[in-house]
Design a protein around this motif. Sequence first.
Motif, PDB file in Angstrom:
ATOM      1  N   GLY A  85       0.801  -1.213   0.000  1.00  0.00           N
ATOM      2  CA  GLY A  85       0.000   0.000   0.000  1.00  0.00           C
ATOM      3  C   GLY A  85       0.835   1.263   0.000  1.00  0.00           C
ATOM      4  O   GLY A  85       2.070   1.211   0.086  1.00  0.00           O
ATOM      5  N   TRP A  86       0.133   2.366  -0.116  1.00  0.00           N
ATOM      6  CA  TRP A  86       0.753   3.687  -0.052  1.00  0.00           C
ATOM      7  C   TRP A  86       0.070   4.516   1.027  1.00  0.00           C
ATOM      8  O   TRP A  86      -1.160   4.496   1.152  1.00  0.00           O
ATOM      9  N   PHE A  87       0.881   5.225   1.784  1.00  0.00           N
ATOM     10  CA  PHE A  87       0.423   6.181   2.774  1.00  0.00           C
ATOM     11  C   PHE A  87       1.085   7.518   2.449  1.00  0.00           C
ATOM     12  O   PHE A  87       2.047   7.580   1.680  1.00  0.00           O
ATOM     13  N   ARG A  88       0.606   8.565   3.075  1.00  0.00           N
ATOM     14  CA  ARG A  88       1.278   9.852   2.924  1.00  0.00           C
ATOM     15  C   ARG A  88       1.200  10.629   4.236  1.00  0.00           C
ATOM     16  O   ARG A  88       0.318  10.405   5.048  1.00  0.00           O
ATOM     17  N   GLN A  89       2.162  11.522   4.400  1.00  0.00           N
ATOM     18  CA  GLN A  89       2.188  12.348   5.598  1.00  0.00           C
ATOM     19  C   GLN A  89       2.591  13.759   5.211  1.00  0.00           C
ATOM     20  O   GLN A  89       3.705  13.985   4.710  1.00  0.00           O
ATOM     21  N   ALA A  90       1.671  14.681   5.427  1.00  0.00           N
ATOM     22  CA  ALA A  90       1.934  16.092   5.165  1.00  0.00           C
ATOM     23  C   ALA A  90       2.499  16.724   6.426  1.00  0.00           C
ATOM     24  O   ALA A  90       2.292  16.219   7.534  1.00  0.00           O
ATOM     25  N   PRO A  91       3.206  17.848   6.300  1.00  0.00           N
ATOM     26  CA  PRO A  91       3.789  18.510   7.478  1.00  0.00           C
ATOM     27  C   PRO A  91       2.731  18.827   8.524  1.00  0.00           C
ATOM     28  O   PRO A  91       1.679  19.399   8.209  1.00  0.00           O
ATOM     29  N   VAL A 111       5.327  -2.127  -6.921  1.00  0.00           N
ATOM     30  CA  VAL A 111       3.999  -1.548  -6.819  1.00  0.00           C
ATOM     31  C   VAL A 111       4.096  -0.085  -7.253  1.00  0.00           C
ATOM     32  O   VAL A 111       5.063   0.600  -6.922  1.00  0.00           O
ATOM     33  N   TYR A 112       3.083   0.358  -7.982  1.00  0.00           N
ATOM     34  CA  TYR A 112       3.079   1.715  -8.504  1.00  0.00           C
ATOM     35  C   TYR A 112       1.900   2.506  -7.949  1.00  0.00           C
ATOM     36  O   TYR A 112       0.867   1.943  -7.589  1.00  0.00           O
ATOM     37  N   LEU A 113       2.073   3.813  -7.924  1.00  0.00           N
ATOM     38  CA  LEU A 113       0.957   4.704  -7.621  1.00  0.00           C
ATOM     39  C   LEU A 113       0.952   5.784  -8.692  1.00  0.00           C
ATOM     40  O   LEU A 113       1.824   6.663  -8.696  1.00  0.00           O
ATOM     41  N   GLN A 114       0.014   5.676  -9.623  1.00  0.00           N
ATOM     42  CA  GLN A 114      -0.142   6.693 -10.653  1.00  0.00           C
ATOM     43  C   GLN A 114      -1.029   7.787 -10.108  1.00  0.00           C
ATOM     44  O   GLN A 114      -2.173   7.530  -9.715  1.00  0.00           O
ATOM     45  N   MET A 115      -0.509   8.999 -10.080  1.00  0.00           N
ATOM     46  CA  MET A 115      -1.239  10.123  -9.505  1.00  0.00           C
ATOM     47  C   MET A 115      -1.523  11.145 -10.593  1.00  0.00           C
ATOM     48  O   MET A 115      -0.587  11.728 -11.150  1.00  0.00           O
ATOM     49  N   ASN A 116      -2.792  11.344 -10.890  1.00  0.00           N
ATOM     50  CA  ASN A 116      -3.223  12.319 -11.893  1.00  0.00           C
ATOM     51  C   ASN A 116      -4.043  13.410 -11.221  1.00  0.00           C
ATOM     52  O   ASN A 116      -4.562  13.221 -10.117  1.00  0.00           O
ATOM     53  N   GLY A 117      -4.161  14.527 -11.880  1.00  0.00           N
ATOM     54  CA  GLY A 117      -4.954  15.614 -11.323  1.00  0.00           C
ATOM     55  C   GLY A 117      -4.470  16.058  -9.959  1.00  0.00           C
ATOM     56  O   GLY A 117      -5.275  16.305  -9.055  1.00  0.00           O
ATOM     57  N   LEU A 118      -3.166  16.171  -9.809  1.00  0.00           N
ATOM     58  CA  LEU A 118      -2.611  16.493  -8.489  1.00  0.00           C
ATOM     59  C   LEU A 118      -3.029  17.882  -8.034  1.00  0.00           C
ATOM     60  O   LEU A 118      -3.160  18.820  -8.837  1.00  0.00           O
ATOM     61  N   LYS A 119      -3.224  17.987  -6.727  1.00  0.00           N
ATOM     62  CA  LYS A 119      -3.637  19.230  -6.080  1.00  0.00           C
ATOM     63  C   LYS A 119      -2.584  19.635  -5.055  1.00  0.00           C
ATOM     64  O   LYS A 119      -1.855  18.773  -4.547  1.00  0.00           O
ATOM     65  N   PRO A 120      -2.504  20.915  -4.730  1.00  0.00           N
ATOM     66  CA  PRO A 120      -1.535  21.330  -3.705  1.00  0.00           C
ATOM     67  C   PRO A 120      -1.699  20.564  -2.391  1.00  0.00           C
ATOM     68  O   PRO A 120      -0.703  20.287  -1.709  1.00  0.00           O
ATOM     69  N   GLU A 121      -2.913  20.190  -2.053  1.00  0.00           N
ATOM     70  CA  GLU A 121      -3.132  19.444  -0.810  1.00  0.00           C
ATOM     71  C   GLU A 121      -2.638  18.001  -0.872  1.00  0.00           C
ATOM     72  O   GLU A 121      -2.652  17.295   0.138  1.00  0.00           O
ATOM     73  N   ASP A 122      -2.194  17.562  -2.037  1.00  0.00           N
ATOM     74  CA  ASP A 122      -1.573  16.239  -2.147  1.00  0.00           C
ATOM     75  C   ASP A 122      -0.094  16.281  -1.759  1.00  0.00           C
ATOM     76  O   ASP A 122       0.559  15.230  -1.699  1.00  0.00           O
ATOM     77  N   GLN A 181      11.408   4.358   2.954  1.00  0.00           N
ATOM     78  CA  GLN A 181      11.963   5.588   3.520  1.00  0.00           C
ATOM     79  C   GLN A 181      11.158   6.824   3.128  1.00  0.00           C
ATOM     80  O   GLN A 181      11.333   7.894   3.724  1.00  0.00           O
ATOM     81  N   GLY A 182      10.292   6.685   2.144  1.00  0.00           N
ATOM     82  CA  GLY A 182       9.446   7.800   1.725  1.00  0.00           C
ATOM     83  C   GLY A 182      10.022   8.566   0.550  1.00  0.00           C
ATOM     84  O   GLY A 182      11.242   8.598   0.339  1.00  0.00           O
ATOM     85  N   THR A 183       9.133   9.173  -0.214  1.00  0.00           N
ATOM     86  CA  THR A 183       9.540  10.022  -1.327  1.00  0.00           C
ATOM     87  C   THR A 183       8.670  11.272  -1.313  1.00  0.00           C
ATOM     88  O   THR A 183       7.461  11.194  -1.132  1.00  0.00           O
ATOM     89  N   GLN A 184       9.298  12.424  -1.480  1.00  0.00           N
ATOM     90  CA  GLN A 184       8.598  13.699  -1.369  1.00  0.00           C
ATOM     91  C   GLN A 184       7.845  14.020  -2.659  1.00  0.00           C
ATOM     92  O   GLN A 184       8.411  13.951  -3.756  1.00  0.00           O
ATOM     93  N   VAL A 185       6.587  14.389  -2.509  1.00  0.00           N
ATOM     94  CA  VAL A 185       5.771  14.892  -3.611  1.00  0.00           C
ATOM     95  C   VAL A 185       5.333  16.303  -3.262  1.00  0.00           C
ATOM     96  O   VAL A 185       4.728  16.518  -2.204  1.00  0.00           O
ATOM     97  N   THR A 186       5.660  17.251  -4.121  1.00  0.00           N
ATOM     98  CA  THR A 186       5.291  18.643  -3.901  1.00  0.00           C
ATOM     99  C   THR A 186       4.498  19.140  -5.100  1.00  0.00           C
ATOM    100  O   THR A 186       4.969  19.036  -6.238  1.00  0.00           O
ATOM    101  N   VAL A 187       3.305  19.652  -4.826  1.00  0.00           N
ATOM    102  CA  VAL A 187       2.429  20.152  -5.883  1.00  0.00           C
ATOM    103  C   VAL A 187       2.277  21.654  -5.712  1.00  0.00           C
ATOM    104  O   VAL A 187       1.774  22.120  -4.683  1.00  0.00           O
ATOM    105  N   SER A 188       2.711  22.390  -6.703  1.00  0.00           N
ATOM    106  CA  SER A 188       2.636  23.845  -6.634  1.00  0.00           C
ATOM    107  C   SER A 188       1.333  24.340  -7.265  1.00  0.00           C
ATOM    108  O   SER A 188       0.811  23.743  -8.200  1.00  0.00           O
ATOM    109  N   SER A 189       0.849  25.449  -6.739  1.00  0.00           N
ATOM    110  CA  SER A 189      -0.419  26.008  -7.243  1.00  0.00           C
ATOM    111  C   SER A 189      -0.194  26.981  -8.379  1.00  0.00           C
ATOM    112  O   SER A 189       0.925  27.354  -8.686  1.00  0.00           O
TER     113      SER A 189
END
Length: 121
Positions: free
Chosen positions: A34-40, A78-89, A113-121
């Motif tokens: 699975g995939w989890f995420r953690q925002a600041p 395992v892959y996670l394809q992310m489309n339509g990304l939003k800043p809150e992602d 160990q995690g990988t950073q995803v940053t979505v700019s507005s």
Amino acid sequence: VQLVESGGGLVQAGGSLRLSCVASGRTFSNAAMGWFRQAPGKKREFVAATTWSSGVRYYADFVKGRFTISRDNAKNTVYLQMNGLKPEDTAVYYCAADPSIWTIQVKGSSWGQGTQVTVSS
């Protein structure tokens, strides 16, 4: 089991990214991935999960229709394809493994160990 994520980065809102997680070691004892995420400043939250065998998929409501989890058994990936990304992602995305497709939706037994995803507005 050892899990190594890749594919994170910086993307504009509306863009796409594909995360990968390569599993090695005792993969046979971890039926679910699975995939989890953690925002600041926030708790780690479930995003999506699947199984090596049937490929059944489960998603958090906030990603349904935008994210797709898939797996390649031959590559133990395992892959996670992310489309339509939003800043809150924006978050650190973690790959997880667990013996059960049910408990992995709450927490995993093994983590990458995690990988950073940053979505700019």
